[in-house]
Design a protein around this motif. Structure first.
Motif, PDB file in Angstrom:
ATOM      1  N   ASP A  19      -9.113  59.911 -35.083  1.00 42.27           N
ATOM      2  CA  ASP A  19      -9.942  59.608 -34.067  1.00 42.27           C
ATOM      3  C   ASP A  19     -11.261  59.084 -34.373  1.00 42.27           C
ATOM      4  N   SER A  20     -12.027  58.284 -33.485  1.00 44.83           N
ATOM      5  CA  SER A  20     -13.299  57.663 -33.905  1.00 44.83           C
ATOM      6  C   SER A  20     -14.276  58.729 -33.996  1.00 44.83           C
ATOM      7  N   GLY A  21     -15.198  58.738 -35.254  1.00 46.28           N
ATOM      8  CA  GLY A  21     -16.333  59.577 -35.214  1.00 46.28           C
ATOM      9  C   GLY A  21     -16.151  60.778 -35.948  1.00 46.28           C
ATOM     10  N   VAL A  22     -14.589  61.041 -36.415  1.00 46.70           N
ATOM     11  CA  VAL A  22     -14.312  62.071 -37.479  1.00 46.70           C
ATOM     12  C   VAL A  22     -14.795  62.096 -38.872  1.00 46.70           C
ATOM     13  N   GLY A  23     -15.290  60.879 -39.088  1.00 39.19           N
ATOM     14  CA  GLY A  23     -15.921  60.823 -40.391  1.00 39.19           C
ATOM     15  C   GLY A  23     -15.127  60.008 -41.479  1.00 39.19           C
ATOM     16  N   LYS A  24     -14.086  59.231 -41.089  1.00 36.66           N
ATOM     17  CA  LYS A  24     -13.015  58.574 -41.992  1.00 36.66           C
ATOM     18  C   LYS A  24     -13.999  57.667 -42.959  1.00 36.66           C
ATOM     19  N   SER A  25     -14.792  57.095 -42.271  1.00 39.70           N
ATOM     20  CA  SER A  25     -15.681  55.930 -43.321  1.00 39.70           C
ATOM     21  C   SER A  25     -16.531  56.728 -44.179  1.00 39.70           C
ATOM     22  N   CYS A  26     -17.123  57.782 -43.696  1.00 45.21           N
ATOM     23  CA  CYS A  26     -18.016  58.594 -44.462  1.00 45.21           C
ATOM     24  C   CYS A  26     -17.177  59.213 -45.527  1.00 45.21           C
ATOM     25  N   ILE A  27     -15.975  59.577 -45.460  1.00 45.61           N
ATOM     26  CA  ILE A  27     -15.153  60.245 -46.502  1.00 45.61           C
ATOM     27  C   ILE A  27     -15.168  59.413 -47.654  1.00 45.61           C
ATOM     28  N   GLU A  37     -23.654  58.396 -45.440  1.00 46.83           N
ATOM     29  CA  GLU A  37     -24.348  57.318 -44.622  1.00 46.83           C
ATOM     30  C   GLU A  37     -24.492  58.111 -43.295  1.00 46.83           C
ATOM     31  N   PRO A  38     -25.418  58.734 -42.990  1.00 45.50           N
ATOM     32  CA  PRO A  38     -25.380  59.469 -41.460  1.00 45.50           C
ATOM     33  C   PRO A  38     -25.461  58.520 -40.478  1.00 45.50           C
ATOM     34  N   THR A  39     -25.778  57.272 -40.632  1.00 45.33           N
ATOM     35  CA  THR A  39     -25.726  56.108 -39.434  1.00 45.33           C
ATOM     36  C   THR A  39     -24.588  55.392 -39.632  1.00 45.33           C
ATOM     37  N   SER A  40     -23.622  55.868 -40.198  1.00 48.08           N
ATOM     38  CA  SER A  40     -22.401  54.900 -40.376  1.00 48.08           C
ATOM     39  C   SER A  40     -22.028  54.296 -39.265  1.00 48.08           C
ATOM     40  N   LYS A  41     -21.774  53.179 -39.465  1.00 52.31           N
ATOM     41  CA  LYS A  41     -21.165  52.354 -37.876  1.00 52.31           C
ATOM     42  C   LYS A  41     -19.854  52.351 -37.659  1.00 52.31           C
ATOM     43  N   VAL A  42     -19.544  52.352 -36.567  1.00 50.58           N
ATOM     44  CA  VAL A  42     -18.085  52.493 -35.850  1.00 50.58           C
ATOM     45  C   VAL A  42     -17.313  51.215 -36.839  1.00 50.58           C
ATOM     46  N   THR A  43     -16.106  51.845 -37.381  1.00 46.62           N
ATOM     47  CA  THR A  43     -15.362  50.729 -37.853  1.00 46.62           C
ATOM     48  C   THR A  43     -14.829  49.809 -36.824  1.00 46.62           C
ATOM     49  N   VAL A  44     -14.751  48.411 -37.168  1.00 48.80           N
ATOM     50  CA  VAL A  44     -14.140  47.535 -36.346  1.00 48.80           C
ATOM     51  C   VAL A  44     -12.527  46.854 -37.150  1.00 48.80           C
ATOM     52  N   ALA A  69      -9.828  51.713 -37.933  1.00 47.43           N
ATOM     53  CA  ALA A  69     -10.911  52.019 -36.846  1.00 47.43           C
ATOM     54  C   ALA A  69     -10.021  53.263 -35.921  1.00 47.43           C
ATOM     55  N   GLY A  70     -10.972  54.079 -35.629  1.00 47.77           N
ATOM     56  CA  GLY A  70     -10.414  55.050 -34.736  1.00 47.77           C
ATOM     57  C   GLY A  70     -10.372  54.804 -33.176  1.00 47.77           C
ATOM     58  N   GLN A  71     -11.168  53.819 -32.864  1.00 51.07           N
ATOM     59  CA  GLN A  71     -11.315  53.738 -31.429  1.00 51.07           C
ATOM     60  C   GLN A  71     -10.050  53.186 -30.839  1.00 51.07           C
ATOM     61  N   ALA A 127     -16.809  70.174 -42.306  1.00 49.42           N
ATOM     62  CA  ALA A 127     -16.799  71.423 -42.586  1.00 49.42           C
ATOM     63  C   ALA A 127     -18.051  72.235 -42.921  1.00 49.42           C
ATOM     64  N   ASP A 128     -19.264  71.412 -43.083  1.00 48.42           N
ATOM     65  CA  ASP A 128     -20.488  71.709 -43.056  1.00 48.42           C
ATOM     66  C   ASP A 128     -20.829  72.258 -41.540  1.00 48.42           C
ATOM     67  N   LEU A 129     -20.139  71.980 -40.805  1.00 55.51           N
ATOM     68  CA  LEU A 129     -20.742  72.244 -39.378  1.00 55.51           C
ATOM     69  C   LEU A 129     -19.656  73.478 -38.771  1.00 55.51           C
ATOM     70  N   SER A 155     -16.145  68.021 -46.427  1.00 51.66           N
ATOM     71  CA  SER A 155     -17.468  67.408 -45.772  1.00 51.66           C
ATOM     72  C   SER A 155     -17.915  66.321 -46.638  1.00 51.66           C
ATOM     73  N   ALA A 156     -17.946  65.123 -45.737  1.00 51.79           N
ATOM     74  CA  ALA A 156     -18.632  64.122 -46.323  1.00 51.79           C
ATOM     75  C   ALA A 156     -19.848  64.139 -46.722  1.00 51.79           C
ATOM     76  N   LYS A 157     -20.685  64.903 -45.637  1.00 48.60           N
ATOM     77  CA  LYS A 157     -22.078  65.091 -45.754  1.00 48.60           C
ATOM     78  C   LYS A 157     -22.460  65.949 -47.099  1.00 48.60           C
TER      79      LYS A 157
HETATM   80  P1  GTP Z   1     -14.379  55.159 -36.606  1.00 46.81           P
HETATM   81  O1  GTP Z   1     -14.870  54.213 -37.606  1.00 46.81           O
HETATM   82  O2  GTP Z   1     -14.992  54.636 -35.263  1.00 46.81           O
HETATM   83  O3  GTP Z   1     -12.780  55.467 -36.621  1.00 46.81           O
HETATM   84  O4  GTP Z   1     -14.999  56.605 -37.077  1.00 46.81           O
HETATM   85  P2  GTP Z   1     -15.183  57.303 -38.341  1.00 46.81           P
HETATM   86  O5  GTP Z   1     -13.844  58.173 -38.446  1.00 46.81           O
HETATM   87  O6  GTP Z   1     -14.911  56.101 -39.544  1.00 46.81           O
HETATM   88  O7  GTP Z   1     -16.322  57.894 -38.391  1.00 46.81           O
HETATM   89  P3  GTP Z   1     -17.781  57.967 -39.228  1.00 46.81           P
HETATM   90  O8  GTP Z   1     -17.075  57.847 -40.800  1.00 46.81           O
HETATM   91  O9  GTP Z   1     -18.295  56.647 -38.923  1.00 46.81           O
HETATM   92  O10 GTP Z   1     -18.623  59.106 -39.071  1.00 46.81           O
HETATM   93  C1  GTP Z   1     -19.112  59.143 -37.784  1.00 46.81           C
HETATM   94  C2  GTP Z   1     -20.313  59.983 -38.056  1.00 46.81           C
HETATM   95  O11 GTP Z   1     -20.002  61.251 -38.058  1.00 46.81           O
HETATM   96  C3  GTP Z   1     -21.226  59.600 -38.855  1.00 46.81           C
HETATM   97  O12 GTP Z   1     -22.320  58.654 -38.651  1.00 46.81           O
HETATM   98  C4  GTP Z   1     -21.669  60.761 -39.441  1.00 46.81           C
HETATM   99  O13 GTP Z   1     -23.051  61.113 -39.004  1.00 46.81           O
HETATM  100  C5  GTP Z   1     -20.849  61.983 -38.972  1.00 46.81           C
HETATM  101  N1  GTP Z   1     -20.168  62.684 -39.966  1.00 46.81           N
HETATM  102  C6  GTP Z   1     -19.153  62.128 -40.838  1.00 46.81           C
HETATM  103  N2  GTP Z   1     -18.807  62.859 -41.805  1.00 46.81           N
HETATM  104  C7  GTP Z   1     -19.707  64.301 -41.516  1.00 46.81           C
HETATM  105  C8  GTP Z   1     -19.617  65.060 -42.219  1.00 46.81           C
HETATM  106  O14 GTP Z   1     -18.863  65.603 -43.079  1.00 46.81           O
HETATM  107  N3  GTP Z   1     -20.539  66.213 -41.747  1.00 46.81           N
HETATM  108  C9  GTP Z   1     -21.377  66.097 -40.881  1.00 46.81           C
HETATM  109  N4  GTP Z   1     -22.231  66.954 -40.220  1.00 46.81           N
HETATM  110  N5  GTP Z   1     -21.525  64.742 -39.965  1.00 46.81           N
HETATM  111  C10 GTP Z   1     -20.578  63.674 -40.480  1.00 46.81           C
END
Ligand code: GTP
Ligand code: MG
Length: 172
Positions: A19-27, A37-44, A69-71, A127-129, A155-157
């Motif tokens: 799903d969008s926002g789960v943190g794929k790009s951050c991982i 990158e806490p302000t990671s942008k939605v993937t297109v 992209a999860g959207q 997992a940090d949350l 936890s990508a964070k």
């Molecule tokens: P799409 O590109 O829309 O599919 O979303 P995505 O799955 O790539 O999500 P993305 O990596 O952009 O992460 C969305 C937001 O979640 C980020 O901006 C982070 O702030 C937050 N986030 C990602 N990974 C973690 C994590 O491990 N811990 C916490 N606390 N926040 C995270």
């Protein structure tokens, strides 16, 4: 078996779904660039990155990573990226039951349409949350076992279990 061959550099095509926002790009950014990158942008559409891991026996593995992209509007593109992939990481957010259900949808789609030998891992990110946890470790683990998948919480964070996630795939 990913490591069956004796090549100096093995290439592994890997796709992330979820799903969008789960943190794929951050991982992926944590694994490839080593930061969060806490302000990671939605993937297109999707984005491509690669990362090479050196192994002890002087061989190396190059992960060719398709970060999808999860959207919902991009869901129909997913087969372009998981087709021919050796590994699929199906990611959800441990604080959202909705994203765990979406992960199960992706697992079913992969079982129907991906290469039969594809290696799948279920990844519970954020997992940090843990104070806001909505999906128990036990439930996710049982689901993964039933479907012949690896399971890991990351936890990508904080970087917790990010390298381990990729390393464990090489043990298969
Ligand atoms: P799409 O590109 O829309 O599919 O979303 P995505 O799955 O790539 O999500 P993305 O990596 O952009 O992460 C969305 C937001 O979640 C980020 O901006 C982070 O702030 C937050 N986030 C990602 N990974 C973690 C994590 O491990 N811990 C916490 N606390 N926040 C995270
Ligand atoms: Mg993304």
């Amino acid at each position: 078996n990913l490591m069956a061959t004796d090549l100096k550099c093995l290439r592994v095509k890997l796709v992330l779904l979820g799903d969008s926002g789960v943190g794929k790009s951050c991982i992926v950014l944590r694994f490839v660039r080593g930061h969060f990158e806490p302000t990671s942008k939605v993937t297109v559409g999707a984005s491509f990155l690669s990362q090479t891991l050196a192994l002890q026996d002087s061989t190396s593995v190059k992960f060719e990573i398709w970060d999808t992209a999860g959207q919902e509007r991009y869901a129909s593109l997913a087969p372009l990226y998981y087709r021919g992939a050796a590994v699929a990481l199906v990611v959800y957010d441990i604080t959202s039951l909705e994203t765990f259900r979406k992960a199960q949808y992706w697992v079913k789609e992969l079982q129907k349409h991906a290469s039969p030998g594809i290696i799948m891992a279920l990844v519970g990110n954020k997992a940090d949350l843990h104070e806001s946890r909505a999906v128990s470790f036990q439930d996710a683990m049982e689901y993964a076992e039933k479907n012949g998948m690896f399971f890991i919480e990351t936890s990508a964070k904080t970087a917790d279990n990010i390298n381990q996630l990729f390393e464990v795939l090489l043990e298969t």
